[in-house]
Motif scaffolding. Structure first.
Motif, mmCIF file in Angstrom:
data_model
loop_
_atom_site.group_PDB
_atom_site.id
_atom_site.type_symbol
_atom_site.label_atom_id
_atom_site.label_comp_id
_atom_site.label_asym_id
_atom_site.label_seq_id
_atom_site.Cartn_x
_atom_site.Cartn_y
_atom_site.Cartn_z
ATOM 1 N N ASP A 119 0.165 -5.793 -10.837
ATOM 2 C CA ASP A 119 -0.799 -5.311 -11.171
ATOM 3 C C ASP A 119 0.032 -4.810 -13.163
ATOM 4 O OD1 ASP A 119 -2.770 -5.126 -9.212
ATOM 5 O OD2 ASP A 119 -0.690 -4.988 -8.624
ATOM 6 N N ARG A 120 1.080 -4.027 -12.170
ATOM 7 C CA ARG A 120 1.993 -3.475 -13.805
ATOM 8 C C ARG A 120 1.898 -4.891 -14.929
ATOM 9 N NH1 ARG A 120 5.931 0.746 -11.898
ATOM 10 N NH2 ARG A 120 3.882 2.098 -10.502
ATOM 11 N N ALA A 121 3.172 -6.302 -14.366
ATOM 12 C CA ALA A 121 2.834 -7.259 -15.158
ATOM 13 C C ALA A 121 1.108 -7.783 -15.662
ATOM 14 C CB ALA A 121 2.997 -8.211 -14.153
ATOM 15 N N PHE A 173 1.155 -1.207 -0.334
ATOM 16 C CA PHE A 173 -0.217 0.347 -0.221
ATOM 17 C C PHE A 173 1.023 1.867 -0.373
ATOM 18 C CE2 PHE A 173 -2.203 -4.117 2.357
ATOM 19 C CZ PHE A 173 -3.693 -3.162 1.644
ATOM 20 N N ARG A 174 0.594 1.964 -0.680
ATOM 21 C CA ARG A 174 1.410 3.023 -0.524
ATOM 22 C C ARG A 174 0.764 4.428 -1.691
ATOM 23 N NH1 ARG A 174 6.538 1.717 -4.122
ATOM 24 N NH2 ARG A 174 7.487 0.313 -2.448
ATOM 25 N N ASN A 175 0.574 5.642 0.079
ATOM 26 C CA ASN A 175 -0.047 6.774 -0.812
ATOM 27 C C ASN A 175 -0.005 7.525 -1.629
ATOM 28 O OD1 ASN A 175 -2.178 8.407 -0.001
ATOM 29 N ND2 ASN A 175 -1.943 8.942 2.427
ATOM 30 N N GLU A 176 -0.218 7.651 -2.684
ATOM 31 C CA GLU A 176 0.579 7.693 -4.090
ATOM 32 C C GLU A 176 0.083 9.152 -3.697
ATOM 33 O OE1 GLU A 176 3.637 6.682 -5.342
ATOM 34 O OE2 GLU A 176 3.172 4.532 -5.845
ATOM 35 N N ILE A 177 1.279 9.959 -4.840
ATOM 36 C CA ILE A 177 0.614 11.660 -4.522
ATOM 37 C C ILE A 177 -0.681 11.676 -5.593
ATOM 38 C CG2 ILE A 177 1.133 14.078 -4.357
ATOM 39 C CD1 ILE A 177 3.875 13.651 -2.758
ATOM 40 N N ALA A 195 9.433 -3.302 -13.769
ATOM 41 C CA ALA A 195 10.049 -3.973 -12.339
ATOM 42 C C ALA A 195 11.203 -3.745 -12.175
ATOM 43 C CB ALA A 195 10.304 -5.406 -12.417
ATOM 44 N N GLY A 196 11.947 -3.803 -10.368
ATOM 45 C CA GLY A 196 13.160 -3.357 -10.876
ATOM 46 C C GLY A 196 13.982 -4.587 -9.529
ATOM 47 N N ILE A 197 15.138 -4.846 -9.942
ATOM 48 C CA ILE A 197 15.930 -5.850 -9.564
ATOM 49 C C ILE A 197 17.333 -4.931 -8.782
ATOM 50 C CG2 ILE A 197 17.467 -7.187 -9.546
ATOM 51 C CD1 ILE A 197 15.770 -6.663 -12.566
ATOM 52 N N SER A 209 12.703 -6.952 -7.834
ATOM 53 C CA SER A 209 10.719 -6.833 -7.462
ATOM 54 C C SER A 209 10.392 -6.959 -8.281
ATOM 55 C CB SER A 209 10.814 -5.527 -5.924
ATOM 56 O OG SER A 209 9.729 -4.812 -5.999
ATOM 57 N N ALA A 210 8.879 -7.115 -8.570
ATOM 58 C CA ALA A 210 7.823 -6.973 -9.417
ATOM 59 C C ALA A 210 6.136 -6.587 -9.125
ATOM 60 C CB ALA A 210 7.837 -8.327 -10.777
ATOM 61 N N GLY A 211 5.781 -5.483 -9.934
ATOM 62 C CA GLY A 211 4.182 -5.988 -9.453
ATOM 63 C C GLY A 211 3.819 -6.277 -10.489
ATOM 64 N N ILE A 238 -4.233 0.581 -13.891
ATOM 65 C CA ILE A 238 -4.093 -0.227 -12.587
ATOM 66 C C ILE A 238 -2.254 -0.011 -12.848
ATOM 67 C CG2 ILE A 238 -5.444 -1.960 -12.314
ATOM 68 C CD1 ILE A 238 -4.106 -3.473 -14.267
ATOM 69 N N PHE A 239 -1.717 1.814 -13.408
ATOM 70 C CA PHE A 239 -0.243 1.605 -13.583
ATOM 71 C C PHE A 239 0.532 1.343 -11.908
ATOM 72 C CE2 PHE A 239 3.268 3.945 -13.919
ATOM 73 C CZ PHE A 239 4.456 3.041 -14.043
ATOM 74 N N ARG A 240 -0.535 3.022 -11.195
ATOM 75 C CA ARG A 240 -0.055 3.353 -9.910
ATOM 76 C C ARG A 240 -1.489 3.608 -8.942
ATOM 77 N NH1 ARG A 240 4.170 5.080 -8.563
ATOM 78 N NH2 ARG A 240 5.029 6.392 -11.004
ATOM 79 N N THR A 241 -1.006 2.709 -8.675
ATOM 80 C CA THR A 241 -2.752 2.507 -7.434
ATOM 81 C C THR A 241 -2.460 2.863 -6.110
ATOM 82 O OG1 THR A 241 -2.416 0.063 -7.455
ATOM 83 C CG2 THR A 241 -4.290 1.346 -9.530
ATOM 84 N N HIS A 242 -3.115 3.008 -4.695
ATOM 85 C CA HIS A 242 -2.791 2.514 -4.351
ATOM 86 C C HIS A 242 -2.857 1.789 -3.182
ATOM 87 C CE1 HIS A 242 -3.546 6.906 -3.413
ATOM 88 N NE2 HIS A 242 -4.569 6.777 -3.796
HETATM 89 P P1 ATP Z 1 8.122 3.682 -9.113
HETATM 90 O O1 ATP Z 1 8.911 4.483 -9.626
HETATM 91 O O2 ATP Z 1 6.626 3.729 -10.974
HETATM 92 O O3 ATP Z 1 7.015 4.633 -8.222
HETATM 93 P P2 ATP Z 1 9.254 2.306 -7.656
HETATM 94 O O4 ATP Z 1 11.396 2.540 -7.924
HETATM 95 O O5 ATP Z 1 8.913 3.237 -6.375
HETATM 96 O O6 ATP Z 1 7.895 2.332 -8.740
HETATM 97 P P3 ATP Z 1 9.670 -0.271 -6.701
HETATM 98 O O7 ATP Z 1 10.052 0.628 -5.599
HETATM 99 O O8 ATP Z 1 10.841 -0.751 -6.878
HETATM 100 O O9 ATP Z 1 8.804 1.123 -7.359
HETATM 101 O O10 ATP Z 1 8.038 -1.768 -6.472
HETATM 102 C C1 ATP Z 1 8.851 -2.087 -7.515
HETATM 103 C C2 ATP Z 1 7.486 -2.778 -7.989
HETATM 104 O O11 ATP Z 1 6.422 -2.077 -7.619
HETATM 105 C C3 ATP Z 1 7.795 -1.994 -8.971
HETATM 106 O O12 ATP Z 1 8.739 -2.222 -10.083
HETATM 107 C C4 ATP Z 1 5.802 -2.146 -9.418
HETATM 108 O O13 ATP Z 1 6.196 -3.034 -10.851
HETATM 109 C C5 ATP Z 1 4.960 -2.281 -8.654
HETATM 110 N N1 ATP Z 1 4.646 -0.760 -7.861
HETATM 111 C C6 ATP Z 1 5.442 0.134 -7.061
HETATM 112 N N2 ATP Z 1 4.411 0.942 -6.597
HETATM 113 C C7 ATP Z 1 3.541 0.811 -7.016
HETATM 114 C C8 ATP Z 1 1.793 1.176 -7.425
HETATM 115 N N3 ATP Z 1 1.597 2.807 -6.490
HETATM 116 N N4 ATP Z 1 0.804 0.492 -8.443
HETATM 117 C C9 ATP Z 1 0.894 -0.392 -8.504
HETATM 118 N N5 ATP Z 1 2.583 -1.232 -8.788
HETATM 119 C C10 ATP Z 1 3.176 -0.454 -8.131
#
Ligand code: ATP
Length: 496
Positions: free
Chosen positions: A343-345, A205-209, A299-301, A339-341, A215-219
């Protein structure tokens, strides 16, 4: 024509993949519900990931940690102090923006040199008329922006009936920390030797601004994360073990997306610049996908070094080390984190699978999803829904197939339309039961006991004896090409 997010959102709603959350109440921003087909697709993505990275690897185990954790976890991890984004407010319309993303969005400008003219200016560019760089709100174009303030992205909540500071905790913003705090438990209970990894799939869960873009960026979202522990004093092929394994995981994760259908040219790797690296990271590489909104992180590694284990050891007072028998020393492992999302996948798999084709003058929309990911594996379709024998056989086939795969039954339209519907949701195989299958007693004709299998991608059809149906579909699902299987049934099959 390139697929737009609007087209995808509308397909997702129309065909039961994804709905706006709480829609009957007007919806809630950036929250989405997975419908009957969406949940199948999402579950299948998670299932193949778990199978590929946990079950099929001798060096991996799984975990399912709780979402609510001891609040000290988030102090030790650095999230309480550092998990922030810089936020600016518009003094006029009160909208909020991420300061670090402002340069990436187009902006509205009321140009002083062109009276009454409001311009939309591309991201990063100055006004072509007066040359002013962005200084006002990107949405309303009028309001001044406040200086950036740091905003913590963690959702706060309280455990127990009293809302007081002592009861404060957080919804986890990543699944990773649940793995670090269980490092010792897994090490002891599973008797692991380095290198080994722990994988977990779960909600974060993230309280994104500025959430958005479907579904790319959700809370609230799901992550599939791995913490892979390596001995920093070891070398592999002449390289420090952490650097070797970092490379390996980048390669493996990229290959994983491609294995399930994402085209290589739609994926790229982006190295984090030195000033962009998280404070704990030695190196981070993002896998980016060409979404309809442009190239963005899938995703990030990261190489998180020994930061997390050392921090948790310090805050908990427990030793979180590994005893290296060979060197007779305690070491704090380094950690590689793919680390992979989820929903983004899912978004990327759908976008990459989407095709608009022309078939005999008609438009056909087809999702060429990998058969293992397709929400429905086989749709069983009766050619005549009023013929009792046909319906009975079709139901029996669906029941049989559903013990192995997701199988559906549909008799709500004519066959051509049913095929188009299945194409649009990505069903790789349709099985049709017709008069030839069951025969026609009125005409004294016996059935041939064969059904038609139609292949989504080639649209070719073969007639297969019912007792062979499961084995043929098993073969196809195990990766056999249609073009190799179909000729075996050519003599009985309709000519293309
Ligand atoms: P971004 O730069 O897009 O905010 P992040 O670098 O903060 O992402 P990580 O913390 O590396 O993301 O999280 C790992 C993975 O989780 C991301 O690659 C993405 O697939 C997924 N993810 C992160 N934040 C979100 C979000 N708010 N909604 C959907 N998926 C997310």
């Amino acid at each position: 024509m390139a697929l737009t997010m609007d087209t995808l959102v509308s397909l997702c709603k129309r065909r039961g993949f994804i709905f706006q959350s709480s829609e009957i109440y007007g919806g809630i921003a950036s929250s989405w519900d997975y419908g009957p087909l969406g949940v199948e697709l999402k579950n299948k993505i998670k299932r193949v990931w778990w199978r590929d990275v946990v079950q099929q690897r001798a060096d991996m185990v799984g975990l399912d940690a709780s979402i609510l954790m001891h609040p000290s976890v988030w102090k030790a991890s650095g999230h309480v102090d550092h998990f922030t984004d810089p936020m600016v407010d518009c003094r006029d319309c009160r909208r909020r923006f991420r300061a670090d993303k402002l340069e990436e969005t187009p902006w509205e400008h009321y140009c002083p040199e062109r009276k009454d003219n409001r311009f939309s200016i591309p991201a990063g560019a100055p006004c072509p008329h007066c040359g002013a760089p962005r200084s006002r709100c990107p949405e309303c174009g009028k309001g001044e922006l406040t200086p950036p303030r740091q905003f913590n992205l963690m959702f706060k909540t309280f455990m127990g009936p009293v809302e007081e500071d002592a009861a404060l905790t957080y919804l986890r913003p990543e699944t990773a920390q649940g793995i670090f705090v269980n490092f010792e438990n897994v090490l002891q209970s599973m008797r692991r030797k380095l290198p080994f990894g722990i994988a977990q799939i779960g909600k974060a869960f993230r309280n994104e601004i500025t959430p958005g873009n479907f579904i790319f960026r959700t809370h609230e979202f799901e992550q599939m994360e791995i913490e892979y522990f390596v001995n920093p004093h070891e070398t592999v092929d002449g390289r420090p073990a952490d650097e070797h394994w970092h490379e390996r995981w980048i390669h493996d994760l990229l290959a994983w997306y491609q294995r399930y259908g994402i085209r290589a040219e739609h994926l790229r790797l982006r190295e984090h610049e030195r000033d962009e690296l998280a404070h704990y990271a030695k190196r981070t590489a993002d896998i980016e996908y060409e979404f309809p909104i442009g190239w963005s992180e899938l995703a990030g590694i990261a190489n998180r070094t020994d930061f997390d284990l050392k921090q948790h050891a310090k805050w908990s007072g427990k030793s979180l080390t590994y005893f290296d028998e060979e060197r007779k020393e305690h070491v704090v492992p380094y950690v590689i984190e793919p680390s992979a999302g989820v929903d983004r996948a899912l978004l990327a798999f759908m976008v990459d699978a989407y095709r608009e084709e022309e078939v005999r003058g008609d438009k056909r929309v087809v999702l060429r999803l990998h058969p293992e990911l397709a929400p429905v594996t086989v749709a069983v379709l009766p050619l005549l829904k009023k013929r009792e024998a046909i319906v009975r056989v079709a139901h029996a086939i669906r029941d049989d197939l559903s013990r192995r795969w997701t199988a559906s039954y549909d008799d709500t339209a004519a066959i051509g339309r049913l095929y188009r519907r299945q194409d649009e949701v990505g069903t790789p195989y349709c099985v049709t039961v017709d008069v030839q299958t069951v025969g026609d007693p009125d005409k004294g004709e016996a059935g041939d006991g064969r059904v038609t299998i139609r292949d989504r991608d080639s649209m070719e059809q073969i007639r297969v004896p019912v007792p062979e149906l499961v084995s043929v579909i098993s073969e196809l699902m195990a990766g056999a090409e249609w073009a190799r299987v179909a000729p075996r049934f050519a003599s009985e099959s309709p000519k293309p």
